[in-house]
Write an enzyme that holds these catalytic residues in place. Structure first.
Site, PDB file in Angstrom:
ATOM      1  N   THR A 102      38.178  34.334  22.875  1.00  0.00           N
ATOM      2  CA  THR A 102      39.416  34.935  22.381  1.00  0.00           C
ATOM      3  C   THR A 102      40.491  33.897  22.104  1.00  0.00           C
ATOM      4  OG1 THR A 102      39.917  35.387  24.682  1.00  0.00           O
ATOM      5  CG2 THR A 102      39.182  37.237  23.349  1.00  0.00           C
ATOM      6  N   GLU A 142      17.206  56.298  11.216  1.00  0.00           N
ATOM      7  CA  GLU A 142      18.568  55.875  10.863  1.00  0.00           C
ATOM      8  C   GLU A 142      19.352  57.015  10.222  1.00  0.00           C
ATOM      9  OE1 GLU A 142      19.778  53.334  12.068  1.00  0.00           O
ATOM     10  OE2 GLU A 142      17.915  52.388  12.685  1.00  0.00           O
TER      11      GLU A 142
END
Ligand code: ADP
Ligand code: MG
Ligand code: ZN
Length: 654
Positions: free
Chosen positions: A227, A447
């Site tokens: 980060t 999917e």
């Protein structure tokens, strides 16, 4: 970064030169010893020559002998000195023979004799010999061993000779100028704000001293990996324009007890010499672990000593010197409480994962270095990468640039960036993987099952993209979902419908083929985890109400939870999880069954195209739902497909 160029050495030349010096000394001492030996033996042989007894008698008769010393086993003969030739203390000797004619003969030729062993001259030369043959080589070898010892210490990380074990060595990075400023750190505005004060203090410490304010000693940067904690620390040094000294927590940990502690001492000493400066200890959890941590089997002397030293240095360093200690960790929960006490790392600066705007800014910062096409839309990429940290985004921009080069383009287009997002999240496309027609069909239905469940539950976001091109990280296909906007709270209903979406892949396989495959293992794991968290952490069940059954251990890493309840409660918890999963599974099957027509149509289309967009998906779905009204709904769906989130990878099981 160019840290390596700035490697700072505790003292002396770098290790490589040490080795050369060491080799040189060995060679020189070998040569010197050899030469000494040769010299002294040749001198001895020249100076002290053995001669025959008969020659000795002849020498007396020729008047060449000045003095004779008689010992128990030999006779030493000192020759008469010649004019102008310096006497070097040489002599002849011969074996002792009991000869009663010798003394009268010596008397006759006026030769002095006695039984003394040493003459003053000879003593001198023997002393010289002794020095050359014994003292010098021993000194040289001694020197050699000293260097050897020092060399080995350095190798093992001590440095500074046998006396100076643990003097800090090459591991401290020191940069006069980091070259990083806040402009390089996108987003993270709150963190920057907290750091402003530290920068101000480094700029003019007098201002704080004048009013009697205690300056901030240290701040702890806390957040998930990648980060930008390290980047922020460098940026603080860059903004304040001070020296940046950094070490990683694990650098303190050495095999010798006490080395870490002395390294801490040395670090702070150097820091005060270099004030104003920033000392940055990265990954401080390596030394800052709580001392009473049962998991570590009671204790680790070395780490404890290092930590104690750190604590006392932080208390003790000269507060008039502008030295600020920053540390970073992604496991704040394991840190020793003493470290977080006022006067030490009392400031905690949270460096969170970037939000939508943050991600967009980070992309812009990193893309500033690459040539961009006109169609690039960072907002879209930011929407597609929820959960990604700065390091991921930097990586994506680079991947996109690499792809553009591969494609023979001179600028990066939006498609490069989109592809890079998928590469970073799901791995590279595996075009050479050949799936049988049957497998392809199964993956496609699986999917589309996810996508249908997502679209049909009003709480769940529409899909962005469905693909059955396998990826290197194990996904045989996946569905990208798009949150309409970022949100930070999830309602119970939203979690439940997400579980339904996760289970809908397998449900579609069941409904269409009447069989089950291993392809759903990742979906199943995630669904179960969500269901468990609902009950154990989020207080979303009637049975346990708001009781915390589990607590998260390290929220910045994998977020693993540990149970804090008894066995019977655990068993009950498992029952609850099972019932949630069962209900959601039923719901998924119901959604799929009642939309079987759309399932088949879309799946067939997906098989023929391999990748379809959210629009294509919605078009077919609308046609199936309501062939006449399909056009009316058009606009509605347009507005709703702004962002993305990969909701599923069909993990392949081996
Ligand atoms: P951490 O120390 O928190 O694990 P780093 O500071 O090492 O993360 O970040 C790794 C890389 O990610 C940085 O070098 C930078 O390229 C990129 N990065 C991370 N956060 C940001 C940000 N907020 N802005 C710009 N780049 C970032
Ligand atoms: Mg770091
Ligand atoms: Zn799936």
């Amino acid at each position: 970064m160019n840290e390596n160029n700035n490697k700072q050495n505790g003292q002396g030349p770098p290790q490589n030169n040490d080795f050369k010096l060491f080799m040189r000394i060995i060679i020189i001492s070998l040569i010197v010893t050899f030469v000494m030996h040769m010299l002294s033996t040749s001198m001895v042989s020249k100076m002290n020559q053995e001669i025959k007894y008969s020659d000795f008698i002849q020498m007396i008769k020729d008047g060449e002998v000045s003095e004779v010393e008689i010992e128990s086993d030999r006779i030493i003969i000192y020759p008469k000195q010649q004019e102008g030739v310096p006497y070097l203390g040489n002599y002849y000797y011969t074996g002792y023979i009991s000869d009663e004619n010798l003394l009268p003969l010596l008397d006759e030729y006026d030769v002095e004799y006695d039984v003394d062993y040493y003459s003053p001259v000879q003593e001198n030369s023997i002393f010289m010999l002794f020095i050359m043959e014994w003292v010098l080589p021993i000194c040289l070898w001694g020197l050699l061993f000293m260097f050897l010892g020092r060399f080995v210490m350095k190798r093992m990380g001590g440095g500074g000779g046998i006396m100076g074990v643990g003097k800090s060595n090459a591991k401290i990075y020191m940069q006069k100028e980091t070259g990083v400023t806040f402009a390089d750190v996108a987003g993270q505005d709150e963190a920057k704000e907290s750091l402003e004060e530290i920068i101000d203090f480094l700029h003019n410490p007098e201002k704080y001293a004048a009013i009697g304010a205690k300056q901030p000693r240290g701040a702890l940067l806390v957040g998930p990996p990648g980060t930008g904690k390290t980047l922020l620390a460098k940026a603080v040094a860059g903004e304040a324009n001070v020296t940046f000294m950094s070490l990683t927590g694990s650098d303190f940990v050495e095999m010798f007890v006490g080395v870490g502690a002395s390294r801490v001492r040395d670090l702070f000493k150097q820091a005060q010499e270099n004030a104003p400066c920033i000392v940055f200890i990265d990954e401080i959890d390596a030394i800052g672990k709580s001392r009473d941590n049962a998991i570590n089997g009671g204790g680790n002397d070395e780490r404890e000593q290092t930590l104690n030293q750190l604590l006392s240095e932080m208390d003790g360093f000269d507060s008039s010197k502008a030295v600020v200690v920053l540390a970073a960790t992604n496991r704040p929960e394991v840190l020793d409480k003493a470290l977080l006490r006022p006067g030490r790392f009392d400031r905690r600066i949270i460096v969170e994962k970037p939000d939508l705007i943050g991600r967009e800014k980070i992309l812009q910062v990193h893309a500033a270095k690459v040539k961009l096409g006109k169609d690039v839309d960072f907002k879209k990429i930011a929407l597609a990468t929820s959960g990604a940290v700065g390091a991921d985004l930097a990586n994506m921009v680079n991947e996109a640039a690499l792809r553009a080069v591969r494609m023979g383009r001179s600028e990066v287009l939006q498609e490069d960036l989109m592809e890079a997002v998928e590469v970073v999240i799901a791995g590279k496309e595996k075009k050479d993987r050949i799936m049988s027609e049957k497998e392809k069909r199964i993956v496609a239905f699986h999917e589309v099952g996810h996508a249908l469940a997502a679209a049909k539950q009003k709480n769940t976001q529409p899909v962005q993209k469905i693909t059955i091109v396998p990826r290197t990280m194990g996904a045989l296909g996946y569905t990208m979902q798009m949150p309409e906007e970022e949100h930070y709270l999830m309602t119970k209903d939203e979690i439940l419908s997400e579980i339904v979406v996760l289970l809908a892949g397998r449900s579609a396989e069941e409904v269409e083929f009447g069989l089950v495959t291993t392809g759903a293992s990742n979906d199943i794991e995630r669904a179960s985890q969500l269901a468990r968290s609902m009950i154990s952490q989020y207080g979303m069940s009637d049975t346990f109400d708001m009781m915390a059954l589990e607590s998260v251990q390290n929220r910045y890493l994998d977020g693993r939870a540990v149970s804090n309840c008894g066995d019977i409660t655990m068993a009950q918890l498992d029952q609850e999880v099972l019932s949630i999963i069962k209900t959601c599974h039923e719901k998924a099957v119901e959604i799929i069954s009642s939309n079987k027509e759309a399932l088949v149509k879309i799946s067939e289309y997906l098989i023929s195209k391999e990748t379809i967009t959210g629009e294509e998906f919605m078009d077919i779905l609308k046609q199936c739902d309501n062939p006449e009204a399909a056009e009316d709904k058009e606009e509605k769906s347009e507005t709703a497909k702004e962002n993305t989130e990969i909701s599923d990878e069909t993990k392949e099981e081996n």
